[in-house]
Design a protein around this motif. Structure first.
Motif, PDB file in Angstrom:
ATOM      1  N   MET A 137       0.827  -1.199   0.000  1.00 51.22           N
ATOM      2  CA  MET A 137       0.000   0.000   0.000  1.00 51.22           C
ATOM      3  C   MET A 137       0.868   1.258   0.000  1.00 51.22           C
ATOM      4  N   LYS A 138       0.393   2.281  -0.684  1.00 55.18           N
ATOM      5  CA  LYS A 138       1.066   3.574  -0.675  1.00 55.18           C
ATOM      6  C   LYS A 138       0.857   4.257   0.682  1.00 55.18           C
ATOM      7  N   PRO A 139       1.749   5.151   1.063  1.00 51.23           N
ATOM      8  CA  PRO A 139       1.509   5.937   2.276  1.00 51.23           C
ATOM      9  C   PRO A 139       0.169   6.662   2.174  1.00 51.23           C
ATOM     10  N   THR A 140      -0.612   6.617   3.228  1.00 51.64           N
ATOM     11  CA  THR A 140      -1.961   7.201   3.342  1.00 51.64           C
ATOM     12  C   THR A 140      -3.007   6.426   2.537  1.00 51.64           C
ATOM     13  N   ALA A 141      -2.648   5.287   1.940  1.00 50.26           N
ATOM     14  CA  ALA A 141      -3.650   4.460   1.253  1.00 50.26           C
ATOM     15  C   ALA A 141      -4.660   3.933   2.270  1.00 50.26           C
ATOM     16  N   ILE A 142      -5.835   3.533   1.779  1.00 49.00           N
ATOM     17  CA  ILE A 142      -6.944   3.139   2.652  1.00 49.00           C
ATOM     18  C   ILE A 142      -7.298   1.671   2.434  1.00 49.00           C
ATOM     19  N   LEU A 143      -7.686   0.996   3.514  1.00 46.92           N
ATOM     20  CA  LEU A 143      -8.094  -0.407   3.465  1.00 46.92           C
ATOM     21  C   LEU A 143      -9.438  -0.550   4.158  1.00 46.92           C
ATOM     22  N   PHE A 144     -10.336  -1.317   3.545  1.00 54.70           N
ATOM     23  CA  PHE A 144     -11.646  -1.602   4.149  1.00 54.70           C
ATOM     24  C   PHE A 144     -11.717  -3.069   4.527  1.00 54.70           C
ATOM     25  N   SER A 145     -12.102  -3.334   5.779  1.00 56.86           N
ATOM     26  CA  SER A 145     -12.174  -4.710   6.249  1.00 56.86           C
ATOM     27  C   SER A 145     -13.421  -4.913   7.092  1.00 56.86           C
ATOM     28  N   LEU A 146     -13.803  -6.181   7.226  1.00 56.82           N
ATOM     29  CA  LEU A 146     -14.935  -6.592   8.050  1.00 56.82           C
ATOM     30  C   LEU A 146     -14.464  -7.654   9.034  1.00 56.82           C
ATOM     31  N   PHE A 147     -15.034  -7.639  10.245  1.00 60.55           N
ATOM     32  CA  PHE A 147     -14.728  -8.651  11.251  1.00 60.55           C
ATOM     33  C   PHE A 147     -16.020  -9.102  11.909  1.00 60.55           C
ATOM     34  N   HIS A 148     -16.163 -10.398  12.071  1.00 61.65           N
ATOM     35  CA  HIS A 148     -17.338 -10.926  12.749  1.00 61.65           C
ATOM     36  C   HIS A 148     -17.255 -10.639  14.248  1.00 61.65           C
ATOM     37  N   THR A 149     -18.401 -10.411  14.859  1.00 60.16           N
ATOM     38  CA  THR A 149     -18.450 -10.189  16.303  1.00 60.16           C
ATOM     39  C   THR A 149     -18.638 -11.514  17.020  1.00 60.16           C
ATOM     40  N   LYS A 150     -18.577 -11.479  18.339  1.00 61.14           N
ATOM     41  CA  LYS A 150     -18.690 -12.709  19.132  1.00 61.14           C
ATOM     42  C   LYS A 150     -20.050 -13.386  18.977  1.00 61.14           C
ATOM     43  N   ASP A 151     -21.046 -12.646  18.477  1.00 61.91           N
ATOM     44  CA  ASP A 151     -22.379 -13.221  18.299  1.00 61.91           C
ATOM     45  C   ASP A 151     -22.502 -14.043  17.014  1.00 61.91           C
ATOM     46  N   ALA A 152     -21.472 -13.994  16.172  1.00 55.64           N
ATOM     47  CA  ALA A 152     -21.504 -14.785  14.937  1.00 55.64           C
ATOM     48  C   ALA A 152     -21.205 -16.250  15.282  1.00 55.64           C
ATOM     49  N   PHE A 201     -16.660   0.729  12.823  1.00 48.44           N
ATOM     50  CA  PHE A 201     -18.090   0.974  12.655  1.00 48.44           C
ATOM     51  C   PHE A 201     -18.805  -0.330  13.031  1.00 48.44           C
ATOM     52  N   LEU A 202     -19.716  -0.269  14.003  1.00 48.64           N
ATOM     53  CA  LEU A 202     -20.420  -1.471  14.444  1.00 48.64           C
ATOM     54  C   LEU A 202     -21.737  -1.601  13.688  1.00 48.64           C
ATOM     55  N   GLY A 203     -21.901  -2.734  12.983  1.00 47.13           N
ATOM     56  CA  GLY A 203     -23.125  -2.975  12.237  1.00 47.13           C
ATOM     57  C   GLY A 203     -24.137  -3.747  13.061  1.00 47.13           C
ATOM     58  N   ARG A 204     -25.290  -4.026  12.454  1.00 39.01           N
ATOM     59  CA  ARG A 204     -26.359  -4.733  13.147  1.00 39.01           C
ATOM     60  C   ARG A 204     -26.381  -6.221  12.821  1.00 39.01           C
ATOM     61  N   ASP A 205     -25.494  -6.682  11.979  1.00 41.85           N
ATOM     62  CA  ASP A 205     -25.562  -8.059  11.493  1.00 41.85           C
ATOM     63  C   ASP A 205     -24.326  -8.864  11.893  1.00 41.85           C
ATOM     64  N   ASN A 206     -23.859  -8.666  13.114  1.00 40.35           N
ATOM     65  CA  ASN A 206     -22.716  -9.416  13.645  1.00 40.35           C
ATOM     66  C   ASN A 206     -21.432  -9.162  12.863  1.00 40.35           C
ATOM     67  N   LEU A 207     -21.335  -7.991  12.249  1.00 45.20           N
ATOM     68  CA  LEU A 207     -20.133  -7.597  11.536  1.00 45.20           C
ATOM     69  C   LEU A 207     -19.688  -6.215  12.000  1.00 45.20           C
ATOM     70  N   ARG A 208     -18.381  -6.071  12.248  1.00 42.91           N
ATOM     71  CA  ARG A 208     -17.801  -4.753  12.474  1.00 42.91           C
ATOM     72  C   ARG A 208     -17.073  -4.337  11.211  1.00 42.91           C
ATOM     73  N   GLU A 209     -17.212  -3.097  10.850  1.00 36.66           N
ATOM     74  CA  GLU A 209     -16.491  -2.560   9.692  1.00 36.66           C
ATOM     75  C   GLU A 209     -15.296  -1.761  10.201  1.00 36.66           C
ATOM     76  N   VAL A 210     -14.198  -1.867   9.505  1.00 35.20           N
ATOM     77  CA  VAL A 210     -12.973  -1.186   9.923  1.00 35.20           C
ATOM     78  C   VAL A 210     -12.349  -0.490   8.724  1.00 35.20           C
ATOM     79  N   ILE A 211     -12.044   0.781   8.899  1.00 32.26           N
ATOM     80  CA  ILE A 211     -11.270   1.551   7.923  1.00 32.26           C
ATOM     81  C   ILE A 211      -9.857   1.706   8.482  1.00 32.26           C
ATOM     82  N   VAL A 212      -8.872   1.309   7.673  1.00 33.87           N
ATOM     83  CA  VAL A 212      -7.475   1.367   8.086  1.00 33.87           C
ATOM     84  C   VAL A 212      -6.710   2.259   7.125  1.00 33.87           C
ATOM     85  N   ILE A 213      -5.928   3.166   7.662  1.00 31.38           N
ATOM     86  CA  ILE A 213      -5.102   4.064   6.864  1.00 31.38           C
ATOM     87  C   ILE A 213      -3.635   3.650   6.990  1.00 31.38           C
ATOM     88  N   ARG A 214      -3.006   3.472   5.867  1.00 33.89           N
ATOM     89  CA  ARG A 214      -1.593   3.074   5.842  1.00 33.89           C
ATOM     90  C   ARG A 214      -0.707   4.196   6.379  1.00 33.89           C
TER      91      ARG A 214
END
Length: 214
Positions: A137-152, A201-214
């Protein structure tokens, strides 16, 4: 190696790996922020690490970006990567995986779609893959990821994520991959410790959304 750069020709990937099941659309605040971040420029290099999605290819090419696809879970499922030690214990040949896959240039990508792959990757590959993406990734590039919560639950289905709009993702049932683990926020922060910033960002469907900056 399954790797292509898609330019203006608009080539579409195959629909292999799709299984029967209802497609679900979900509004995504995190993906909306991801899109706002890259909307200021054209000709960006976008990396999608999920299963091949013709919808995603078409979406980014229409915006004037260059699209690169690597189905990292398919690559990680290569049975020839499994090796046995002298005691007969089996493990993944991480060095060979990295030697043959994800062979990117340093500072190559402006944006990365990581989806929920960290939850499904074999344990030995999680940190090495994230470190490899950091370098690409370039410096300041952005990454979008999802993570399941404990309720999944452990039987949660695996989805291919298709972009339906700038703030909407379609979840399409895909080839079976077993959920390997659940990361809490501290674990996620540890995974991305080499990056500059994270936003949850916490969603309603057992998924957390995460924005990561390089």
């Amino acid at each position: 190696m399954f790797s292509r750069i898609f330019g203006g020709s608009g080539q579409h990937g195959s629909e292999d790996g799709v299984v029967s099941g209802e497609r679900v659309q979900r509004r995504s605040t995190g993906f909306g922020e991801f899109m706002k971040s890259i909307a200021r420029e054209e000709g960006l290099n976008i990396l999608d690490l999920g299963p091949t999605s013709p919808a995603n290819i078409t979406f980014f090419i229409a915006l004037g970006h260059r699209f690169h696809q690597e189905d990292v879970l398919r690559l990680a499922s290569d049975k020839s990567l499994i090796v046995s030690n002298s005691d007969g214990q089996k493990s993944i040949d991480v060095d060979r995986f990295l030697r043959e896959n994800l062979c990117f240039e340093r500072d190559e990508f402006d944006a990365v779609l990581f989806w929920d792959l960290a939850d499904y990757l074999p344990e030995p590959l999680v940190k090495p893959v994230i470190e490899r993406i950091h370098v690409a990734m370039k410096p300041t590039a952005i990454l979008f990821s999802l993570f399941h919560t404990k309720d999944a639950g452990p039987e949660v289905p695996f989805y291919r994520y298709n972009i339906a709009a700038k703030d909407t993702i379609e979840m399409q049932p895909a080839s079976a991959h077993k959920l390997q683990r659940i990361f809490n926020n501290r674990h996620v922060e540890t995974l991305f410790h080499d990056y500059n910033s994270l936003k949850f960002f916490l969603g309603r469907d057992n998924l957390r959304e995460v924005i990561v900056i390089r």
